[in-house]
Design an enzyme around this catalytic site. Structure first.
Site, PDB file in Angstrom:
ATOM      1  NE  ARG A 114      14.938  22.183 -32.407  1.00 63.17           N
ATOM      2  CZ  ARG A 114      14.560  21.358 -33.366  1.00 63.17           C
ATOM      3  NH1 ARG A 114      15.166  21.383 -34.524  1.00 63.17           N
ATOM      4  NH2 ARG A 114      13.576  20.508 -33.176  1.00 63.17           N
ATOM      5  NE  ARG A 115       9.107  23.033 -30.422  1.00 64.75           N
ATOM      6  CZ  ARG A 115       8.267  22.004 -30.497  1.00 64.75           C
ATOM      7  NH1 ARG A 115       7.120  22.134 -31.142  1.00 64.75           N
ATOM      8  NH2 ARG A 115       8.567  20.846 -29.942  1.00 64.75           N
TER       9      ARG A 115
ATOM     10  CG  ASP B 253      19.823  23.017 -33.045  1.00 61.53           C
ATOM     11  OD1 ASP B 253      20.077  21.813 -32.800  1.00 61.53           O
ATOM     12  OD2 ASP B 253      19.405  23.413 -34.145  1.00 61.53           O
TER      13      ASP B 253
ATOM     14  CE1 TYR C  98      14.388   7.971 -33.257  1.00 62.70           C
ATOM     15  CE2 TYR C  98      13.379   5.794 -33.242  1.00 62.70           C
ATOM     16  CZ  TYR C  98      13.675   6.994 -32.595  1.00 62.70           C
ATOM     17  OH  TYR C  98      13.279   7.194 -31.291  1.00 62.70           O
TER      18      TYR C  98
ATOM     19  CD  GLU D  53       4.627  18.540 -30.020  1.00 59.83           C
ATOM     20  OE1 GLU D  53       5.643  18.955 -30.606  1.00 59.83           O
ATOM     21  OE2 GLU D  53       3.981  19.232 -29.220  1.00 59.83           O
TER      22      GLU D  53
HETATM   23  P1  NDP Z   1       8.592  15.009 -28.992  1.00 65.07           P
HETATM   24  O1  NDP Z   1       8.670  15.304 -30.448  1.00 65.07           O
HETATM   25  O2  NDP Z   1       7.302  15.223 -28.304  1.00 65.07           O
HETATM   26  O3  NDP Z   1       9.740  15.806 -28.209  1.00 65.07           O
HETATM   27  C1  NDP Z   1      11.038  15.879 -28.725  1.00 65.07           C
HETATM   28  C2  NDP Z   1      11.814  16.960 -27.983  1.00 65.07           C
HETATM   29  O4  NDP Z   1      13.157  17.015 -28.518  1.00 65.07           O
HETATM   30  C3  NDP Z   1      11.211  18.342 -28.160  1.00 65.07           C
HETATM   31  O5  NDP Z   1      11.213  18.996 -26.908  1.00 65.07           O
HETATM   32  C4  NDP Z   1      12.165  19.043 -29.121  1.00 65.07           C
HETATM   33  O6  NDP Z   1      12.241  20.427 -28.795  1.00 65.07           O
HETATM   34  C5  NDP Z   1      13.491  18.360 -28.774  1.00 65.07           C
HETATM   35  N1  NDP Z   1      14.451  18.473 -29.861  1.00 65.07           N
HETATM   36  C6  NDP Z   1      14.387  17.892 -31.087  1.00 65.07           C
HETATM   37  N2  NDP Z   1      15.428  18.298 -31.828  1.00 65.07           N
HETATM   38  C7  NDP Z   1      16.176  19.137 -31.047  1.00 65.07           C
HETATM   39  C8  NDP Z   1      17.365  19.881 -31.258  1.00 65.07           C
HETATM   40  N3  NDP Z   1      18.019  19.851 -32.414  1.00 65.07           N
HETATM   41  N4  NDP Z   1      17.839  20.637 -30.243  1.00 65.07           N
HETATM   42  C9  NDP Z   1      17.186  20.664 -29.060  1.00 65.07           C
HETATM   43  N5  NDP Z   1      16.058  20.008 -28.808  1.00 65.07           N
HETATM   44  C10 NDP Z   1      15.561  19.249 -29.799  1.00 65.07           C
HETATM   45  O7  NDP Z   1       9.061  13.474 -28.844  1.00 65.07           O
HETATM   46  P2  NDP Z   1       9.248  12.509 -27.577  1.00 65.07           P
HETATM   47  O8  NDP Z   1       8.957  13.188 -26.306  1.00 65.07           O
HETATM   48  O9  NDP Z   1       8.530  11.272 -27.899  1.00 65.07           O
HETATM   49  O10 NDP Z   1      10.800  12.195 -27.723  1.00 65.07           O
HETATM   50  C11 NDP Z   1      11.740  12.351 -26.672  1.00 65.07           C
HETATM   51  C12 NDP Z   1      12.806  11.279 -26.802  1.00 65.07           C
HETATM   52  O11 NDP Z   1      12.222  10.002 -26.599  1.00 65.07           O
HETATM   53  C13 NDP Z   1      13.493  11.215 -28.167  1.00 65.07           C
HETATM   54  O12 NDP Z   1      14.867  10.992 -27.963  1.00 65.07           O
HETATM   55  C14 NDP Z   1      12.838  10.017 -28.832  1.00 65.07           C
HETATM   56  O13 NDP Z   1      13.666   9.427 -29.794  1.00 65.07           O
HETATM   57  C15 NDP Z   1      12.641   9.119 -27.631  1.00 65.07           C
HETATM   58  N6  NDP Z   1      11.635   8.063 -27.778  1.00 65.07           N
HETATM   59  C16 NDP Z   1      10.347   8.368 -28.139  1.00 65.07           C
HETATM   60  C17 NDP Z   1       9.414   7.343 -28.272  1.00 65.07           C
HETATM   61  C18 NDP Z   1       8.014   7.585 -28.739  1.00 65.07           C
HETATM   62  O14 NDP Z   1       7.342   6.622 -29.156  1.00 65.07           O
HETATM   63  N7  NDP Z   1       7.493   8.806 -28.666  1.00 65.07           N
HETATM   64  C19 NDP Z   1       9.787   5.958 -27.966  1.00 65.07           C
HETATM   65  C20 NDP Z   1      11.166   5.753 -27.628  1.00 65.07           C
HETATM   66  C21 NDP Z   1      12.042   6.789 -27.511  1.00 65.07           C
HETATM   67  P3  NDP Z   1      12.312  21.634 -29.856  1.00 65.07           P
HETATM   68  O15 NDP Z   1      11.651  21.181 -31.124  1.00 65.07           O
HETATM   69  O16 NDP Z   1      11.598  22.754 -29.164  1.00 65.07           O
HETATM   70  O17 NDP Z   1      13.771  21.891 -30.000  1.00 65.07           O
HETATM   71  C1  8X3 Z   2      10.291   5.412 -30.827  1.00 62.34           C
HETATM   72  C2  8X3 Z   2       9.642   4.083 -30.848  1.00 62.34           C
HETATM   73  O1  8X3 Z   2       9.132   2.069 -32.343  1.00 62.34           O
HETATM   74  O2  8X3 Z   2       8.562   4.285 -33.191  1.00 62.34           O
HETATM   75  O3  8X3 Z   2      11.651   5.296 -30.614  1.00 62.34           O
HETATM   76  O4  8X3 Z   2      10.838   3.584 -33.088  1.00 62.34           O
HETATM   77  S1  8X3 Z   2       9.557   3.491 -32.441  1.00 62.34           S
END
Ligand code: NDP
Ligand code: 8X3
Length: 257
Positions: A35-36, A60, A153, A189
């Site tokens: 989105r950003r 989005d 979640y 983030e």
């Molecule tokens: P961040 O918050 O750093 O990044 C999340 C990304 O998702 C951003 O680029 C954001 O972009 C995008 N996003 C969120 N909502 C939307 C939307 N509605 N439309 C389009 N883009 C969207 O988190 P992570 O990099 O950690 O997360 C990435 C993936 O990894 C997720 O699926 C998360 O569940 C998964 N994950 C993360 C873990 C962790 O511990 N960090 C562990 C396991 C899995 P923008 O806001 O610009 O739209």
């Molecule tokens: C992100 C890892 O353990 O915070 O999916 O759910 S946890």
């Protein structure tokens, strides 16, 4: 990877941005979606020296019509997507289920499940008709183990696990590959988003721990998509050494609060 077209959702931050760097460095053509838009533009500028070409999509993933239109109106040079990385996702809140914020639930379900499904539905038919393609879904250890307060979640990531398995089954007989990459704690983030911008609370999640970095996860994703064409890595579960399960974390400092 040279000249392969990779569509990366959630490319504006964390794991998605790290994937963009790895794939750009390997010569892929990148479609970066989030989105950003300004974040994507900044990222594209940093990638420019290594990347052959980048196409930005402000999107989005919750908006089905917008996703359909974005995919169906890609310029011809970008429409033959080879690799779809369904990475966009988020958690909101850590409340008990019976006290949870329903808007938080809807945001997680709409993004993590329905958004991933929309992208898959609009991109995979082209892969099937071209006879090539790979879908990588970002699951989580949360899809394997439910932890207190994780309820919805964890439910969305359990759904991602089932959807990845179902997609693999339904693509049997085609050369299209499907992989679920399921990390534990990665410092991005993610926690700031979970706690609605409360950065003090977010920092505590990683306090005294050496978490995975987004680059660690991007390396694993890159490995999965660069195996010989007859090899499908179905699922990868990865955690930091400091983590043994969703709730068992080795902290070297005492965390207050
Ligand atoms: P961040 O918050 O750093 O990044 C999340 C990304 O998702 C951003 O680029 C954001 O972009 C995008 N996003 C969120 N909502 C939307 C939307 N509605 N439309 C389009 N883009 C969207 O988190 P992570 O990099 O950690 O997360 C990435 C993936 O990894 C997720 O699926 C998360 O569940 C998964 N994950 C993360 C873990 C962790 O511990 N960090 C562990 C396991 C899995 P923008 O806001 O610009 O739209
Ligand atoms: C992100 C890892 O353990 O915070 O999916 O759910 S946890």
């Amino acid at each position: 990877m040279q000249n392969q077209i990779v569509l990366l959702t959630g490319a504006s931050s964390g794991i998605g941005a790290a994937c963009a760097k790895v794939f750009a460095g390997a010569g892929a053509k990148l479609i970066l979606a989030a989105r950003r838009l300004e974040r994507l533009q900044e990222l594209a500028e940093t990638l420019h020296p290594t990347s052959r070409e980048i196409h930005l999509l402000q999107m989005d993933v919750r908006d089905r019509t917008a996703v359909e239109s974005a995919i169906s109106t890609l310029p011809p040079a970008w429409s033959n997507i080879d690799i779809l990385i369904n990475n966009a996702g988020l958690s909101r809140g850590l409340d008990k289920l019976y006290e949870g914020d329903i808007q938080d639930w809807e945001e997680m379900i709409d993004t993590n499940i329905k958004g991933l499904l929309y992208l898959t539905r609009y991109v995979v038919p082209g892969m099937v008709s071209r006879g090539r393609g790979h879908v990588v879904n970002l699951g989580s250890i949360a899809g394997h183990q439910t932890y207190p307060g994780g309820n919805v979640y964890c439910g969305t990531k359990a759904a991602v696990k089932s959807i990845s398995e179902g997609l693999k089954q339904d693509l049997l007989g085609t050369p299209i590959r499907v992989t679920s990459v399921d990390p534990g704690m990665v410092e991005t983030e993610f926690s700031e988003v979970r706690f609605h911008g409360d950065s003090e609370r977010a920092k505590k999640v990683y306090q005294g721990v050496t978490p995975l970095t987004p680059d660690d996860v991007a390396d694993v994703i890159f490995f999965c998509v660069t195996r010989p064409p007859h090899v499908n890595i179905n699922e990868v579960v990865l955690m930091p050494v400091d983590q043994a399960s969703a709730t068992l974390v080795n902290r070297r400092t005492q965390v207050g609060g």
